[in-house]
Design an enzyme around this catalytic site. Structure first.
Site: not given
Length: 596
Positions: A181, A498
């Site tokens: 991350e 997405e």
């Protein structure tokens, strides 16, 4: 004559007063730059304190004797973007109006962060509080740098640029650093901002290298595989660390773009060397897993064993596959390794995970991928479920179809993209659930709507009696799902990008303007259901038009979701896919090669 002069004087005085009134009104009541583009004060986290140890003084325990070199002579690649023709005036007006609407929502969320969580990781969009989820280095600020540039928010960008001076990437109050991350949000954001501004601001690359030098110590293990949930304090004081035996595939295989680009920019070979060693292990083991061509979702990074039995391209695996064609592009096609690995993976996905869904929209081939668990003695277990994270695949397959000159794969890319659009449009709120089950077709090419088959999927048994139909209808009503969808395993929406990501790629590749209309529909529904006083919030249930909000706005909302929406409605030369390759966090990195 005197009265006339007095009249002129009175008129002049009135004009002066009116001008002064309007001037003062503009100052105090208009959105003046000096009111809105001000330097915010950092929000202090009272529960933490800066660590007294720093990685700057850490020593290397397992030094690399010889680095794997970076390819130096990139070659031209096939053109990716569609040849867009002239735009009619009314099309331009509609497109720019939509783009401005997206920009307004970005500014609303950015303003909430700036006023209530400046230099913290995230703002809580309902309560106005803050969250430090990613080591407390200002994740939203750094992750959003390139979005500020792309949206021409120059004043806001320079405010953020000044704040970078206050971020110390050599230490953190977090005892554990999520390397994946941190790399995709922070390093990606810094590198992309550097590339988009053509190196104009040295601090961007300086901070990227500062962070890279810190994170590189997570790779200082005996086999040079990273400890992805890194106990950085051990490294800082010279203690040995080891990679984990249960490492998520995505957290192992998704550093390639960021580290490769950092080596390209700094000429320091250690970053590319680090990720290429991982790639070589993935390559060596790809065809010897229990599902050849794919890697298990969980791998043993300590013993370098890939013996797991669960396979998916969703969460915990997704970006490893996404980065195969993208790394090929960034390296300028100097090696066929990443192309070969992608082809193997795609073949395995087609043969084992790809399914057409039974829907009433029979004119479109709605595609999803399933999850598969390999059983040695029993039949393999197939979980016909999709999740929002899997929606990246349409864009990745479309991109690879152009780069590797495989036009036959564009139909699969469009089917996967249409699947996610269908999942959005089918829900009461117009927003796709985080995870859901679907009814698979028996035949990819011949799949008429079959209500009984849908009922059987819901019941998980054949329809033998009339009561079974009633039972299925009762379950469907209780679950609140549309025809073709079996259940909403996780009905939340987490502001994910997405689906819009794949729509962006497919629009730029095909020029199909219906994708812009679908994106606009999504944007309106998302805005309606997630907008709060301080930004936009994830919601608990997309089946409920008045769903509870969970007070979370991750940095990717500004870095990815709104950026993709803005780019869908931009002119196609803004962040052209023939000039840039976008990371898994939607950060554009400058390509080193042109196109044919």
């Amino acid at each position: 004559m005197i009265p006339k002069r007095r009249g002129r004087s009175l008129t002049t005085a009135v004009i002066i007063l009116l001008v002064a009134y309007f001037f003062l009104f503009q100052i105090f009541f208009s959105p003046s730059p000096w009111l809105f583009n001000r330097r915010p004060k950092p929000v202090i986290n009272p529960d933490t304190r800066k660590n007294t140890i720093h990685m700057a003084d850490a020593r290397t325990i397992y030094p690399i004797r010889s680095h794997i070199p970076l390819p130096k002579n990139p070659a031209p690649l096939p053109r990716i973007q569609h040849e867009f023709g002239p735009e009619a005036w009314f099309e331009r007006r509609e497109r720019t109006q939509r783009q401005k609407a997206v920009k307004r929502e970005f500014l609303h969320a950015w303003d909430g962060y700036k006023n209530h969580a400046w230099l913290r990781d995230e703002v809580r969009p309902v309560s106005g509080k803050f969250e430090d989820s990613f080591s407390g280095w200002g994740a939203t600020l750094v992750d959003s740098l390139d979005t500020l540039i792309i949206m021409d928010l120059d004043d806001e960008f320079h405010i953020a640029l000044e704040a970078l001076e206050q971020i110390d990437f050599t230490t953190t109050f977090s005892s554990e650093v999520n390397v994946f991350e941190i790399v995709i949000r922070y390093m990606g954001g810094l590198i992309a901002a550097h590339d988009l501004t053509h190196g104009k601001y040295p601090i961007l690359l300086q901070k990227a290298e500062e962070l890279g030098d810190m994170i590189y110590h997570a790779f200082d293990t005996k086999n040079h595989m990273p400890q992805v949930r890194w106990r950085w304090g051990r490294s800082a004081i010279g203690q040995v660390i080891e990679p984990k035996t249960n490492t998520n595939l995505a957290e192992l295989g998704s550093f390639t773009l960021e580290f490769t680009r950092l080596t390209q920019l700094t000429n320091d070979p250690k970053y590319f060397d680090a990720v290429q060693r991982i790639t070589d292990e993935l390559d060596k083991n790809q065809m010897s897993t229990s599902l050849p061509g794919l890697w298990p979702v969980s791998v043993d990074a300590l013993r370098l064993e890939f013996t797991g039995d669960e396979f998916s391209i969703g969460g915990c695996a997704d970006s490893t596959y996404e980065y195969l064609p993208k790394e090929h592009i960034l390296l300028g096609a100097q090696t066929d390794q990443y192309k070969k690995m992608y082809m193997r993976a795609l073949d395995a996905i087609k043969d084992n995970l790809l399914f057409r869904a039974v829907t009433k929209d029979e004119d479109k081939k709605i595609l999803f991928t399933s999850d598969l668990t390999i059983r040695k003695e029993k039949p393999h277990q197939i979980d016909h479920s999709s999740d929002h994270l899997k929606c990246f695949l349409g864009g990745t397959v479309g991109l690879a179809a152009k780069v590797f000159n495989r036009p036959e794969d564009l139909a699969i890319a469009r089917g996967l993209t249409d699947g996610c659009i269908w999942a959005y449009d089918s829900m009461p709120t117009g927003i796709m659930p985080e995870k859901f089950e679907y009814t698979p077709c028996a035949d990819m090419d011949d799949c008429p709507w079959d209500e009984n088959l849908w009922y059987e999927s819901v019941l998980q048994e054949p329809l033998q009696y009339h009561k079974h139909v009633r039972e299925a209808q009762t379950l469907i009503a209780k679950e609140g799902v549309p025809p073709g969808m079996v259940s909403a395993k996780d009905p939340s929406y987490k502001l994910r990008p997405e689906a819009l990501e794949s729509m962006f790629y497919m629009y730029r590749i095909t020029g199909d303007k219906s994708l812009q209309d679908s994106a606009w529909r999504m944007f309106q529904n998302i805005q309606k259901n997630t907008r709060t006083k301080y930004g936009h919030s994830a919601i608990d249930d997309v089946r409920d038009p008045v769903s509870k909000m969970d007070d979370r706005m991750e940095s990717y909302w500004l870095a990815e979701t709104l950026k993709y929406l803005y780019l869908i409605f931009s002119e196609p030369d803004l962040v052209s896919l023939d000039d840039y390759v976008l990371s898994t966090e939607a950060h554009p990195f400058k390509r080193t090669s042109g196109y044919i």
